[in-house]
Structure formats: structure tokens, C-alpha cells
Design a protein around this motif. Structure first.
Motif, PDB file in Angstrom:
ATOM      1  N   GLN A 142      -7.974   0.964  -2.684  1.00  0.00           N
ATOM      2  CA  GLN A 142      -7.443   1.288  -1.366  1.00  0.00           C
ATOM      3  C   GLN A 142      -7.902   0.294  -0.301  1.00  0.00           C
ATOM      4  N   GLU A 143      -9.133  -0.184  -0.411  1.00  0.00           N
ATOM      5  CA  GLU A 143      -9.682  -1.070   0.615  1.00  0.00           C
ATOM      6  C   GLU A 143      -9.026  -2.446   0.605  1.00  0.00           C
ATOM      7  N   THR A 144      -8.716  -2.967  -0.611  1.00  0.00           N
ATOM      8  CA  THR A 144      -8.274  -4.359  -0.722  1.00  0.00           C
ATOM      9  C   THR A 144      -6.845  -4.524  -1.231  1.00  0.00           C
TER      10      THR A 144
END
Length: 114
Positions: free
Chosen positions: A81-83
Motif C-alpha cells: 500500500q505504501e509504495t
């Protein structure tokens, strides 16, 4: 013990919606594979339910017997989700209730009992 921390609505292969409860186990120390330092985390799992959204909302904060365990499975793609990076995983986290597992292992199927 696990605690219900949230719920989500999902869609099955037939296009039908259902709700899953998001449960979280207790805090536990884990060693970072990159730095070697300890950090504290809690594993989460989603558990399918037959409840409507209002019932799921009312269960947030409820605790149940069991724990969240890492279980091996067939490989699948997961998007970070972050990257946005796509990685392949071959495990998932499941709610496990040791007492129920012992009962199921020790109970004979009804067709065996006469």
C-alpha cells in the motif's frame, strides 16, 4: 485473545457482497530482517462473517479466544500500500482457535459413530 478492530465489505466470485471482521492479536516483539532490531507489532487477519454492516460495527472492540497465526498457502501477488510495489507472498494470516482445533481432531465424524 484477539480483538475485532474493524470490518470490510468484500465481493465473492459470484458477485455477492459479504462482510469480514478484521481481528488483531496481541502485541508481540519481532526482529527486523533488515536492521536486526526488535520492534513491536500485532498480526491481523480477516475472518468472513454472516453479519450485516450494523452487526459488524457493533462487534468492534469485542474480544474472542484464539490467536492470529502465519499459515503457508499457494503463492499470490500482493500490492504494498505504501509504495505500490507488487510482491509475491506464499503465506497469509488466519484466526486460529486451539481449543476448537483439538475438539475437531478428537471428534469422530457422525457417519463413523453408530
Amino acid at each position: 485473545m484477539v480483538k475485532v478492530i474493524d470490518f470490510k465489505t468484500r465481493t465473492n466470485d459470484e458477485g455477492e457482497e459479504f462482510n469480514v471482521l478484521i481481528v488483531q492479536g496481541g502485541a508481540e516483539p519481532i526482529r527486523s530482517q533488515q536492521t536486526g532490531k526488535l520492534y513491536i507489532t500485532a498480526k491481523t487477519a480477516s475472518v468472513p462473517s454472516t453479519f450485516d454492516a450494523d452487526t459488524c460495527k457493533s462487534l468492534i472492540g469485542t474480544s474472542f479466544e484464539g490467536s492470529v497465526k502465519k499459515v503457508e498457502c499457494d503463492p499470490y501477488d500482493y500490492v504494498m500500500q505504501e509504495t505500490g510495489e507488487v510482491i509475491e507472498l506464499c503465506h497469509r494470516y488466519e484466526l486460529v482457535n486451539e481449543e476448537m482445533e483439538i475438539l475437531e481432531e478428537q471428534t469422530l465424524p457422525s457417519e463413523v459413530v453408530r
